[in-house]
Design an enzyme around this catalytic site. Structure first.
Site, PDB file in Angstrom:
ATOM      1  N   HIS A 106      64.813  53.147  10.390  1.00  0.00           N
ATOM      2  CA  HIS A 106      65.245  51.886  10.997  1.00  0.00           C
ATOM      3  C   HIS A 106      65.424  50.865   9.863  1.00  0.00           C
ATOM      4  O   HIS A 106      64.718  50.929   8.856  1.00  0.00           O
ATOM      5  CB  HIS A 106      64.146  51.432  11.966  1.00  0.00           C
ATOM      6  CG  HIS A 106      64.488  50.243  12.803  1.00  0.00           C
ATOM      7  ND1 HIS A 106      64.369  48.955  12.344  1.00  0.00           N
ATOM      8  CD2 HIS A 106      64.925  50.144  14.077  1.00  0.00           C
ATOM      9  CE1 HIS A 106      64.722  48.117  13.305  1.00  0.00           C
ATOM     10  NE2 HIS A 106      65.076  48.816  14.375  1.00  0.00           N
ATOM     11  N   ASP A 166      55.596  54.659   9.679  1.00  0.00           N
ATOM     12  CA  ASP A 166      56.113  53.780  10.737  1.00  0.00           C
ATOM     13  C   ASP A 166      56.066  54.569  12.045  1.00  0.00           C
ATOM     14  O   ASP A 166      56.925  55.401  12.316  1.00  0.00           O
ATOM     15  CB  ASP A 166      57.546  53.373  10.373  1.00  0.00           C
ATOM     16  CG  ASP A 166      58.253  52.661  11.521  1.00  0.00           C
ATOM     17  OD1 ASP A 166      57.658  52.503  12.599  1.00  0.00           O
ATOM     18  OD2 ASP A 166      59.434  52.288  11.337  1.00  0.00           O
ATOM     19  N   CYS A 177      70.227  49.928  14.618  1.00  0.00           N
ATOM     20  CA  CYS A 177      69.589  49.437  13.386  1.00  0.00           C
ATOM     21  C   CYS A 177      69.310  50.594  12.432  1.00  0.00           C
ATOM     22  O   CYS A 177      68.235  50.652  11.803  1.00  0.00           O
ATOM     23  CB  CYS A 177      68.298  48.673  13.672  1.00  0.00           C
ATOM     24  SG  CYS A 177      68.550  47.229  14.678  1.00  0.00           S
ATOM     25  N   GLN A 203      57.922  54.556  17.010  1.00  0.00           N
ATOM     26  CA  GLN A 203      58.419  55.465  18.063  1.00  0.00           C
ATOM     27  C   GLN A 203      57.484  56.651  18.267  1.00  0.00           C
ATOM     28  O   GLN A 203      57.802  57.572  19.026  1.00  0.00           O
ATOM     29  CB  GLN A 203      59.817  56.003  17.697  1.00  0.00           C
ATOM     30  CG  GLN A 203      60.875  54.939  17.513  1.00  0.00           C
ATOM     31  CD  GLN A 203      61.262  54.256  18.817  1.00  0.00           C
ATOM     32  OE1 GLN A 203      60.901  54.701  19.913  1.00  0.00           O
ATOM     33  NE2 GLN A 203      61.991  53.165  18.717  1.00  0.00           N
ATOM     34  N   LYS A 253      56.545  48.495  22.351  1.00  0.00           N
ATOM     35  CA  LYS A 253      57.107  49.823  22.670  1.00  0.00           C
ATOM     36  C   LYS A 253      56.056  50.716  23.323  1.00  0.00           C
ATOM     37  O   LYS A 253      56.325  51.853  23.679  1.00  0.00           O
ATOM     38  CB  LYS A 253      57.643  50.487  21.408  1.00  0.00           C
ATOM     39  CG  LYS A 253      58.855  49.771  20.797  1.00  0.00           C
ATOM     40  CD  LYS A 253      59.360  50.525  19.591  1.00  0.00           C
ATOM     41  CE  LYS A 253      60.236  49.704  18.680  1.00  0.00           C
ATOM     42  NZ  LYS A 253      61.548  49.412  19.230  1.00  0.00           N
TER      43      LYS A 253
END
Ligand code: 7TS
Length: 409
Positions: free
Chosen positions: A120, A197, A364, A200, A223
């Protein structure tokens, strides 16, 4: 398919264009259950004050609520010490904090920062900026046809020159689950630090920072059922202690004189200004809700949905799916596709007419789009409150796209 969790999410009863909402944009943000809405509301109704500042009881309550949330978050990711959990606004702010504070402290000319090509933008641009300032270089791990990181890149590109490896746990475009254990092992074998990261990842899969031995971990509350405006940066205590502050001002100091200041210990050194206490309380409630359902149930439900959606999409002759087309445990419930010859924005608009919310665009992730040689894709992404019936309606609506926009050349 009866889904016992839908009753917890009031927004799922909405209608759009006269049709019940089918929300398939969970990778952008998840919906919020009643327990989270209630926890945040109750905080503001009963306990709201500026934490740390007041000597009165209400301010103590606000401080306690905030610190309790930190403890819940630390336990959720299996951190040793709540001080290793820094609350941020979101993943983007957490990554900027690491790139500014840690990145600029350790990087020198010629050093390498390794990313995957599917990152991202918020895991690319902070590193580009740090690299530009320090004369460091970004190196990318590329993907095979199925969207998985190339084995040979993993072997070749993390080298003695690598200082930082910063990768997504799960791709927000292809849904690929990256081999994070392997990446961490390889990075540590050359003395590099790993930033994971999991924006997700953690909404769908358990994350244990100790077991992974990861150096930094970042994610957004929104999220994973929590309100917007609250995120987490986990860092190993030793690293965080050695890092200079990122934002400066109130709440993060020990003593300030006319010319200099000394800084508060962790975690406050990295939390300048009035914090988002309501958001943190909501995040703790979200984590408690996930614990109550259990990741096993979440994963099982989502794997079923993903398998069914891939099967149905694979039946359509005019659909291109990007990344892994098989439901093989190496991908999450994020599916990118295009209807051949149709702009993804047109597809998304037609689906919107049926109350179906999907994402279309570059997500993104423009370097990935360039790598895939597509300007944009449509993307559906599931959470455990979605159903097979919703997928059936989505497929029906998708078939309309071809009928309405013609068969091309
Ligand atoms: N990293 C990943 C892997 C993401 O998917 C996102 C957001 C971010 C970082 C940034 O998160 P934020 O909360 O700071 O904005 N991804 C998306 C998406 O795929 N569609 O909308 C936001």
């Amino acid at each position: 398919m009866y889904n016992q969790f839908r009753k917890d999410f009031p927004i799922l009863n909405s209608t759009f264009h006269g049709k019940p909402l089918i929300y398939l944009d969970n990778a952008a943000t998840s919906q919020k259950p009643n327990s989270v809405l209630k926890a945040e509301g109750e905080y503001y109704q009963k306990h709201n004050a500026n934490p740390y500042r007041g000597l009165y009881e209400l301010s103590v309550e606000a401080t306690d609520a905030y610190e309790r949330a930190r403890k819940v978050a630390a336990e959720f990711i299996h951190a040793d010490n709540p001080s290793e959990v820094i609350f941020t606004k979101n993943t983007t702010e957490a990554l900027n904090l690491i790139a500014y504070s840690y990145g600029r402290s350790v990087l020198n000319s010629g050093d390498e920062i390794v990313l995957s090509i599917s990152e991202h933008h918020s895991n690319i641009i902070p590193w580009q900026q740090a690299a530009k300032e320090k004369g460091a270089v970004l190196t990318y791990l590329y993907l095979n046809e199925e969207g998985h990181i190339l084995e040979e890149d993993l072997e070749k590109k993390i080298t003695e020159n690598t200082k930082i490896v910063s990768v997504a746990h799960v791709s927000n475009v292809l849904g690929t689950i990256h081999p994070i254990e392997k990446i961490i092992q390889k990075a540590h074998s050359v003395g590099a630090v790993v930033v994971l990261d999991t924006a997700q990842g953690i909404p769908h899969y358990p994350v244990d920072v100790k077991q992974l031995d990861v150096d930094f971990l970042v994610f957004s509350g929104h999220k994973m059922l929590a309100p917007m405006g609250i995120g987490v940066l986990y860092g190993k205590e030793k690293l965080l202690n050695a890092m200079p502050p990122f934002l400066t001002g109130g709440e993060m100091i020990e003593y300030v004189s006319e010319q200099v200041a000394t800084f508060a210990p962790l975690p406050h050194k990295f939390e300048a200004g009035t914090p988002n206490v309501g958001g943190a309380v909501g995040l703790a409630a979200a984590m408690e809700y996930i614990n109550q359902i259990g990741y096993e149930t979440i994963q099982k439900t989502e794997e079923e949905l993903t398998g069914y959606a891939l099967e149905e999409l694979n039946k359509l002759w005019d659909i291109t799916i990007y990344g892994d087309k098989a439901n093989n445990g190496k991908r999450s419930g994020v599916i990118s596709f295009n209807v051949d010859g149709i702009h993804p924005h047109d597809t998304a608009s037609i689906l919107d007419g049926d109350g179906i919310a999907i994402r279309a665009g570059h997500h993104c992730a423009q370097p990935l789009m360039k790598y895939l040689k597509v300007p944009a894709t449509c993307r559906i992404s599931f959470y455990f409150y979605n159903t097979k019936e919703e997928i059936d309606l989505f497929i029906q609506s998708l078939k309309k796209v071809r009928r309405w926009l013609g068969y091309g050349n």
